[in-house]
Design a protein around this motif. Structure first.
Motif, mmCIF file in Angstrom:
data_model
loop_
_atom_site.group_PDB
_atom_site.id
_atom_site.type_symbol
_atom_site.label_atom_id
_atom_site.label_comp_id
_atom_site.label_asym_id
_atom_site.label_seq_id
_atom_site.Cartn_x
_atom_site.Cartn_y
_atom_site.Cartn_z
ATOM 1 N N GLU C 75 0.827 -1.202 0.000
ATOM 2 C CA GLU C 75 0.000 0.000 0.000
ATOM 3 C C GLU C 75 0.870 1.264 0.000
ATOM 4 O O GLU C 75 0.575 2.229 -0.695
ATOM 5 N N ARG C 76 1.967 1.234 0.780
ATOM 6 C CA ARG C 76 2.819 2.425 0.898
ATOM 7 C C ARG C 76 3.803 2.572 -0.249
ATOM 8 O O ARG C 76 4.189 3.693 -0.594
ATOM 9 N N TRP C 77 4.284 1.447 -0.780
ATOM 10 C CA TRP C 77 5.267 1.473 -1.877
ATOM 11 C C TRP C 77 4.682 0.647 -3.017
ATOM 12 O O TRP C 77 5.004 -0.549 -3.157
ATOM 13 N N PRO C 78 3.830 1.246 -3.830
ATOM 14 C CA PRO C 78 3.092 0.453 -4.831
ATOM 15 C C PRO C 78 3.989 -0.201 -5.878
ATOM 16 O O PRO C 78 3.544 -1.114 -6.571
ATOM 17 N N LEU C 79 5.252 0.216 -5.992
ATOM 18 C CA LEU C 79 6.130 -0.411 -6.982
ATOM 19 C C LEU C 79 6.752 -1.710 -6.461
ATOM 20 O O LEU C 79 7.365 -2.443 -7.234
ATOM 21 N N VAL C 80 6.599 -1.973 -5.160
ATOM 22 C CA VAL C 80 7.156 -3.218 -4.604
ATOM 23 C C VAL C 80 6.418 -4.413 -5.202
ATOM 24 O O VAL C 80 5.199 -4.459 -5.234
ATOM 25 N N LYS C 81 7.202 -5.399 -5.697
ATOM 26 C CA LYS C 81 6.609 -6.569 -6.357
ATOM 27 C C LYS C 81 6.664 -7.812 -5.485
ATOM 28 O O LYS C 81 5.899 -8.734 -5.690
ATOM 29 N N GLY C 82 7.624 -7.865 -4.575
ATOM 30 C CA GLY C 82 7.762 -9.081 -3.766
ATOM 31 C C GLY C 82 8.243 -8.756 -2.363
ATOM 32 O O GLY C 82 9.139 -7.942 -2.189
ATOM 33 N N VAL C 83 7.623 -9.388 -1.366
ATOM 34 C CA VAL C 83 8.030 -9.240 0.036
ATOM 35 C C VAL C 83 8.037 -10.635 0.658
ATOM 36 O O VAL C 83 7.090 -11.404 0.456
ATOM 37 N N SER C 84 9.078 -10.958 1.398
ATOM 38 C CA SER C 84 9.094 -12.200 2.158
ATOM 39 C C SER C 84 9.706 -11.931 3.528
ATOM 40 O O SER C 84 10.657 -11.150 3.647
ATOM 41 N N ILE C 85 9.130 -12.550 4.549
ATOM 42 C CA ILE C 85 9.658 -12.438 5.912
ATOM 43 C C ILE C 85 9.740 -13.845 6.491
ATOM 44 O O ILE C 85 8.738 -14.562 6.507
ATOM 45 N N LEU C 86 10.944 -14.220 6.923
ATOM 46 C CA LEU C 86 11.162 -15.539 7.522
ATOM 47 C C LEU C 86 11.756 -15.324 8.913
ATOM 48 O O LEU C 86 12.635 -14.474 9.088
ATOM 49 N N HIS C 87 11.271 -16.070 9.901
ATOM 50 C CA HIS C 87 11.777 -15.907 11.268
ATOM 51 C C HIS C 87 12.004 -17.268 11.897
ATOM 52 O O HIS C 87 11.187 -18.171 11.735
ATOM 53 N N ARG C 88 13.095 -17.385 12.601
ATOM 54 C CA ARG C 88 13.401 -18.612 13.326
ATOM 55 C C ARG C 88 12.578 -18.742 14.592
ATOM 56 O O ARG C 88 12.252 -17.735 15.230
ATOM 57 N N ILE C 89 12.256 -19.972 14.974
ATOM 58 C CA ILE C 89 11.841 -20.271 16.331
ATOM 59 C C ILE C 89 12.814 -21.315 16.876
ATOM 60 O O ILE C 89 13.535 -21.966 16.106
#
Lengths: 160, 87, 160, 87
Positions: C75-89
Motif C-alpha cells: 500500500e505504501r510502496w506500490p512499486l514493490v513486487k515481492g516481500v518475504s519475511i522468515l523468522h526462526r523459532i
C-alpha cells in the motif's frame, strides 16, 4: 577468514556467502543489496525484453575502487563493522544476481541501510564495470550517466 | 618512453583494439596520448585511469604507465538501462 | 513457486533461499535485512556476552501479522513486487540469522530499501515472537518496548 | 461459554501455565477473563489477541474464542536487548 571482501568473479554470486563474509560476533544487523537481471523492463513504449547480460570490467581497478567505497563507508558511518562488494563478470542470465553488497553493523540503526544504499550509488559512479545488453536481435554496451569531474573529453576541465 | 593503453567495452569496440603499447616523448600527457593514438574517440564521453587511478587530460605520463580508457560505468543493475548508443 | 512468503521455521535461514522466493522476471533490485545473533553487546558497563537465544512465537498469528506487513508495504510502496519475511523459532546460536526480510522492486529507487527498513520496525511492533536471552549464568525473556495502543493493562484505554 | 486461554514467554512463565480452557458467563469481556483467571498479571504490560487479532480490554468474547496473552514482542534482532526483567 580468507574470503576477499571486494571481488569480481565469473562464478554465480551467493547471498549466504556474502553474509558469511561480513558476519561478526559483535554485529546484529546485515543489509544486503542484490542487483538482479531484469528480463522485462517497462518503458513508455511497452515492455522491453532482455535475454541476458555480459559484464566486462577493468578487474584490478574495479576491486581497488570497491575497497575505496568500503573506506568511504567506514568514514561516513563509523559504526559499520563489515562491508563486502561482489560483482559478476561474464554472462548473467535473467534473475541472476550481478552484484551483491552487504553491510554489517551492531544494531540496525547504526547505518547498515544507509551505507548499503550509498555503496550501490557509488559503485555506479566509480567502479569500472560495463554491461552489454543482449536481446533477440541485437546487443549494445550500455554506458552510465556522465560524471562531469571524471570526463576527459573536454580539454579545459578543472582538476579533481 | 612507452606506456600501455587499454580500452574497454564500447570504447574498445569503437577503437577496434583492446590493448597496445605506445611510444611517446618524455613529459607527454594523457591528452597527448589521446590525440596521438585515438583522435577519433575524442568526441565521446569517457574517463581515463593511469595505473588504476582516475586521471585528467593534463596528467603527465611516465615510462611504464598503464593508461585505461573507461566508458561511463554501467555496472551493478537495477536501474533503467537504455537501448541504443548514448549520445 | 510453492515456498511460503511469510514463515516461521525451526530450520536455519538462508539468504539465497529468500532471494529465490522474491525474485521476479521484472525486478532488478532486492534488499535483504538479516538480523543475526550478537555474541557481544557494548554497554555502559563494558561488553555483555550472550551464549545463545531461544525464540518462541504464537505461530499462526505471527505469520498472519507478517503477511499484514506485506500488505502495508504494497500500500505504501506500490512499486514493490515481492516481500518475504522468515523468522526462526527455537534455539539460535551466535552469528546465525534469526530473521530475514527481502523486498524486490523493478529498480533500486522504487522503495526496496525503505520498505525493508519499515518491515523490520513493524515486525518488532506487531509480530508475536519473543526471545529468551541465555548467558553463562542465567536466562531471561526479553520484552520489547510497550505499544500503548495495544496495551490492555490499563482499563480506561481508547479503542483502536 | 468456554474460551481457550493461551500465554506466551514471560507471561507463561509468570502465570505458571501455558494453556487452559475457561468457562465464562455470556457477554464476558477480555477484562472479565483477565480478572477472573490471571489477576496477578494485571500490573504488567501485555497485549491480548482474540482469534489471532489484537483486541482490547472491553472486547466481548464468544464461545470457542482463543484468547492469547502476549508480552511486548521482542522478535527480530539487531537492537540492544536488556538484561533483567523489564519494569
Amino acid at each position: 577468514m580468507s574470503a576477499k571482501l571486494f571481488e569480481l568473479t565469473e562464478n554465480p554470486l551467493s547471498q549466504d556467502d556474502i553474509l558469511r563474509r561480513v558476519s561478526r560476533f559483535d554485529c546484529g544487523g546485515v543489509v544486503t543489496f542484490a542487483g538482479t537481471v531484469r528480463g522485462s523492463t517497462a518503458t513508455g513504449d511497452g515492455d522491453r525484453e532482455t535475454d541476458f547480460l555480459v559484464y566486462e570490467a577493468y578487474v584490478p581497478m574495479a576491486e581497488k575502487m570497491m575497497a575505496r567505497i568500503g573506506d568511504e563507508i567506514r568514514e561516513r558511518w563509523p559504526l559499520v563493522k563489515g562491508v563486502s562488494i561482489l560483482h559478476r563478470i561474464g554472462r548473467c542470465d535473467i534473475e541472476e544476481p550481478t552484484v551483491l553488497i552487504a553491510v554489517a553493523t551492531p544494531h540496525r540503526d547504526d547505518g547498515c541501510f544507509e551505507a548499503c544504499r550509498y555503496a550501490i550509488e557509488r559503485l555506479k559512479e566509480i567502479v569500472p564495470i560495463w554491461k552489454q545488453e543482449n536481446w533477440r536481435d541485437g546487443e549494445v554496451w550500455v554506458e552510465g550517466p556522465r560524471q562531469p569531474d571524471l570526463d576527459v573529453s573536454t580539454p579545459n576541465q578543472a582538476p579533481t | 618512453m612507452k606506456v600501455r593503453l587499454v580500452l574497454f567495452a564500447g570504447l574498445r569496440q569503437a577503437a577496434g583494439f583492446k590493448r597496445e603499447t605506445v611510444s611517446l616523448p618524455e613529459d607527454a600527457t594523457v591528452g597527448d596520448l589521446l590525440e596521438c593514438r585515438v583522435p577519433n574517440l575524442l568526441g565521446r564521453t569517457f574517463y581515463v585511469a593511469v595505473n588504476e587511478e582516475f586521471a585528467q587530460r593534463d596528467t603527465v605520463l611516465h615510462d611504464g604507465d598503464e593508461v585505461a580508457l573507461l566508458p561511463p560505468v554501467s555496472g551493478g543493475q537495477a536501474h533503467p538501462s537504455r537501448r541504443g548508443f548514448p549520445s
